[in-house]
Scaffold this motif. Structure first.
Motif, PDB file in Angstrom:
ATOM      1  N   LYS A 297       3.132 -10.932 -10.584  1.00 58.40           N
ATOM      2  CA  LYS A 297       2.956  -9.536 -10.155  1.00 58.40           C
ATOM      3  C   LYS A 297       4.311  -8.883  -9.899  1.00 58.40           C
ATOM      4  N   ALA A 298       5.226  -9.648  -9.309  1.00 60.15           N
ATOM      5  CA  ALA A 298       6.560  -9.120  -9.046  1.00 60.15           C
ATOM      6  C   ALA A 298       7.251  -8.746 -10.355  1.00 60.15           C
ATOM      7  N   ILE A 299       7.183  -9.639 -11.346  1.00 57.93           N
ATOM      8  CA  ILE A 299       7.825  -9.373 -12.639  1.00 57.93           C
ATOM      9  C   ILE A 299       7.219  -8.143 -13.297  1.00 57.93           C
ATOM     10  N   ALA A 300       5.909  -7.984 -13.174  1.00 58.15           N
ATOM     11  CA  ALA A 300       5.253  -6.808 -13.754  1.00 58.15           C
ATOM     12  C   ALA A 300       5.808  -5.525 -13.142  1.00 58.15           C
ATOM     13  N   ASP A 301       6.013  -5.536 -11.827  1.00 60.17           N
ATOM     14  CA  ASP A 301       6.566  -4.343 -11.178  1.00 60.17           C
ATOM     15  C   ASP A 301       8.032  -4.124 -11.533  1.00 60.17           C
ATOM     16  N   PHE A 302       8.804  -5.197 -11.603  1.00 58.91           N
ATOM     17  CA  PHE A 302      10.210  -5.041 -11.989  1.00 58.91           C
ATOM     18  C   PHE A 302      10.318  -4.558 -13.436  1.00 58.91           C
ATOM     19  N   ASP A 303       9.420  -5.059 -14.293  1.00 59.68           N
ATOM     20  CA  ASP A 303       9.365  -4.561 -15.674  1.00 59.68           C
ATOM     21  C   ASP A 303       9.125  -3.050 -15.688  1.00 59.68           C
ATOM     22  N   ALA A 304       8.162  -2.625 -14.871  1.00 56.29           N
ATOM     23  CA  ALA A 304       7.819  -1.198 -14.823  1.00 56.29           C
ATOM     24  C   ALA A 304       8.997  -0.367 -14.322  1.00 56.29           C
ATOM     25  N   ALA A 305       9.698  -0.882 -13.303  1.00 54.79           N
ATOM     26  CA  ALA A 305      10.860  -0.168 -12.774  1.00 54.79           C
ATOM     27  C   ALA A 305      11.943  -0.026 -13.837  1.00 54.79           C
ATOM     28  N   LEU A 306      12.160  -1.101 -14.584  1.00 55.58           N
ATOM     29  CA  LEU A 306      13.199  -1.083 -15.610  1.00 55.58           C
ATOM     30  C   LEU A 306      12.784  -0.280 -16.834  1.00 55.58           C
ATOM     31  N   LYS A 307      11.504  -0.145 -17.071  1.00 58.97           N
ATOM     32  CA  LYS A 307      11.037   0.725 -18.154  1.00 58.97           C
ATOM     33  C   LYS A 307      11.349   2.178 -17.805  1.00 58.97           C
ATOM     34  N   ILE A 308      11.252   2.504 -16.509  1.00 56.02           N
ATOM     35  CA  ILE A 308      11.576   3.848 -16.044  1.00 56.02           C
ATOM     36  C   ILE A 308      13.082   4.067 -16.039  1.00 56.02           C
ATOM     37  N   ASP A 309      13.813   3.055 -15.573  1.00 59.25           N
ATOM     38  CA  ASP A 309      15.273   3.159 -15.452  1.00 59.25           C
ATOM     39  C   ASP A 309      15.889   1.828 -15.864  1.00 59.25           C
ATOM     40  N   ALA A 310      16.315   1.757 -17.120  1.00 65.00           N
ATOM     41  CA  ALA A 310      16.841   0.499 -17.663  1.00 65.00           C
ATOM     42  C   ALA A 310      18.128   0.056 -16.992  1.00 65.00           C
ATOM     43  N   SER A 311      18.815   0.951 -16.291  1.00 67.07           N
ATOM     44  CA  SER A 311      20.085   0.613 -15.634  1.00 67.07           C
ATOM     45  C   SER A 311      19.913   0.261 -14.154  1.00 67.07           C
ATOM     46  N   TYR A 312      18.679   0.071 -13.721  1.00 65.56           N
ATOM     47  CA  TYR A 312      18.380  -0.209 -12.309  1.00 65.56           C
ATOM     48  C   TYR A 312      18.829  -1.640 -11.999  1.00 65.56           C
TER      49      TYR A 312
ATOM     50  N   ALA B 186       0.831  -1.212   0.000  1.00 69.31           N
ATOM     51  CA  ALA B 186       0.000   0.000   0.000  1.00 69.31           C
ATOM     52  C   ALA B 186       0.864   1.260   0.000  1.00 69.31           C
ATOM     53  N   ALA B 187       1.934   1.234   0.791  1.00 70.69           N
ATOM     54  CA  ALA B 187       2.825   2.405   0.866  1.00 70.69           C
ATOM     55  C   ALA B 187       3.546   2.630  -0.460  1.00 70.69           C
ATOM     56  N   PHE B 188       4.086   1.561  -1.038  1.00 71.98           N
ATOM     57  CA  PHE B 188       4.775   1.705  -2.325  1.00 71.98           C
ATOM     58  C   PHE B 188       3.793   2.128  -3.423  1.00 71.98           C
ATOM     59  N   SER B 189       2.572   1.631  -3.354  1.00 68.00           N
ATOM     60  CA  SER B 189       1.559   2.007  -4.343  1.00 68.00           C
ATOM     61  C   SER B 189       1.235   3.490  -4.248  1.00 68.00           C
ATOM     62  N   GLU B 190       1.150   4.000  -3.031  1.00 68.88           N
ATOM     63  CA  GLU B 190       0.893   5.429  -2.843  1.00 68.88           C
ATOM     64  C   GLU B 190       2.037   6.262  -3.407  1.00 68.88           C
ATOM     65  N   ALA B 191       3.274   5.820  -3.179  1.00 63.36           N
ATOM     66  CA  ALA B 191       4.433   6.533  -3.726  1.00 63.36           C
ATOM     67  C   ALA B 191       4.395   6.523  -5.253  1.00 63.36           C
ATOM     68  N   ALA B 192       4.044   5.371  -5.828  1.00 65.01           N
ATOM     69  CA  ALA B 192       3.964   5.267  -7.289  1.00 65.01           C
ATOM     70  C   ALA B 192       2.840   6.130  -7.842  1.00 65.01           C
ATOM     71  N   LYS B 193       1.770   6.274  -7.081  1.00 67.86           N
ATOM     72  CA  LYS B 193       0.653   7.130  -7.504  1.00 67.86           C
ATOM     73  C   LYS B 193       1.093   8.592  -7.498  1.00 67.86           C
ATOM     74  N   ARG B 194       1.856   8.965  -6.479  1.00 70.51           N
ATOM     75  CA  ARG B 194       2.317  10.348  -6.381  1.00 70.51           C
ATOM     76  C   ARG B 194       3.346  10.670  -7.458  1.00 70.51           C
ATOM     77  N   ASP B 195       4.154   9.683  -7.810  1.00 67.52           N
ATOM     78  CA  ASP B 195       5.164   9.887  -8.847  1.00 67.52           C
ATOM     79  C   ASP B 195       5.232   8.628  -9.711  1.00 67.52           C
ATOM     80  N   PRO B 196       4.505   8.589 -10.827  1.00 66.00           N
ATOM     81  CA  PRO B 196       4.488   7.400 -11.682  1.00 66.00           C
ATOM     82  C   PRO B 196       5.849   7.043 -12.259  1.00 66.00           C
ATOM     83  N   LYS B 197       6.811   7.956 -12.219  1.00 72.03           N
ATOM     84  CA  LYS B 197       8.146   7.678 -12.761  1.00 72.03           C
ATOM     85  C   LYS B 197       9.143   7.293 -11.671  1.00 72.03           C
ATOM     86  N   LEU B 198       8.636   6.931 -10.518  1.00 68.72           N
ATOM     87  CA  LEU B 198       9.492   6.563  -9.392  1.00 68.72           C
ATOM     88  C   LEU B 198       9.799   5.064  -9.438  1.00 68.72           C
ATOM     89  N   ALA B 199      10.962   4.726  -9.963  1.00 74.38           N
ATOM     90  CA  ALA B 199      11.328   3.313 -10.135  1.00 74.38           C
ATOM     91  C   ALA B 199      11.450   2.595  -8.800  1.00 74.38           C
TER      92      ALA B 199
END
Length: 316
Positions: A230-245, A199-212
């Protein structure tokens, strides 16, 4: 000098671990070190605002030598500017002395009280840092940077509940900030309370959709729950924001590994190694996958393997 600090939360929102958030908090508290003067008498004011710490110390010292000629605002700015320069050099004794001088002129300044607390924090004196942040928050209960910093002191002292309380208050004080939610997510994750962490991470992502970091953190929670898709979907999203993460690459590799997709896991471990050749987790993972892929190639059955129990998470 009276302008509000850029909140540590905003600077830290793009950090990948709470340790970086703490560092960003301390740097943000040094923001008054670049405080502007207003109609200063001394010709050294330009140097007193220089980004180079040594130059700033030299310039501010010249100003302070004739400090009686300056306005009250400029007197504060000169001492705070020099304090920030000393702190940048790791000279906490002189930084604390100058913050003390500045407080003689503005004893109730929440910004300066927080800055002095941050100097103690950087020095490793948690009790004095806590006292400083307490004073800053007493002067301004909506000082989100001080609340965020105090949360990390409480965490370092082992009081997670007080840390979480300060993070909640910091989030309320600055509704645009993401660092309090990222930090709270990491603390909940560390406690094993993955639902609140999500819930906390979701709120942070809502406030800043580009927050990897928020996507990676939430993915780590899903991974811990065994929800690998679900984990892979989130890691995909993080890497879409920052491919070097790198952390997200290792995490996604672990998730593919848990799903027995060894080629994809190896590809991610290898990508992490390319970015960070000394990363032991990626090196071992890549070697394990190479061995398992070879073994699978010589057998019809999928070889047994155990994926890491925990994802690489941003709460170190």
């Amino acid at each position: 000098m009276h302008e509000r600090l850029t909140l540590a939360a905003r600077a830290a929102a793009r950090a990948r671990c709470p340790a970086a958030i703490i560092a960003a908090s301390l740097l943000a508290f040094s923001a008054p070190a670049m405080a502007a003067h207003k109609g200063g008498v001394s010709p050294a004011w330009g140097q007193c605002r220089a980004p180079d710490p040594d130059a700033r110390i030299a310039g501010c010292t010249q100003v302070i030598q004739e400090i009686d000629k300056e306005t009250p605002h400029n007197k504060v700015a000169a001492y705070v500017n020099r304090a920030g320069a000393y702190q940048a050099k790791g000279d906490y004794a002189h930084a604390l002395e100058d913050f003390g001088k500045a407080l003689e002129f503005e004893p109730k300044s929440s910004v300066i009280l927080a800055a002095r607390g941050a100097a103690h924090h950087a020095k490793g004196d948690l009790d004095s840092a806590l006292a400083g942040y307490d004073q800053a928050i007493a002067a301004d209960k909506k000082n989100a940077a001080a609340l965020l910093a105090r949360a990390y002191v409480w965490r370092a002292k082992g009081d997670v509940d007080k840390a979480l309380a300060d993070l909640r208050d910091a989030a309320k004080a600055d509704p645009k900030a993401t660092a309090p939610d990222v930090a709270a997510g990491a603390l909940y994750h560390g406690k094993g309370d993955h639902e609140r962490a999500i819930a906390a991470f979701s709120e942070a992502a809502k406030r800043d959709p580009k927050l990897a970091a928020a996507r990676n953190g939430r993915g780590a929670c899903h991974y811990a729950k065994g929800e690998f898709d679900k984990a892979i979907a989130d890691f995909d999203a993080a890497l879409k924001i920052d491919a070097s993460y790198v952390g997200a690459l290792v995490n996604r590799a672990n998730a593919w590994r848990a799903k027995k997709d060894f080629p994809r896991a190896k590809a991610d471990y290898d990508a992490a190694l390319a970015a960070k050749p000394d990363l032991a987790a990626a090196k071992k993972g890549s070697e394990d996958m190479a061995r398992l892929i070879a073994k699978k190639g010589s057998s019809a059955a999928t070889p047994a393997d155990s994926a890491p129990a925990e994802a690489e998470h941003d709460h170190n």
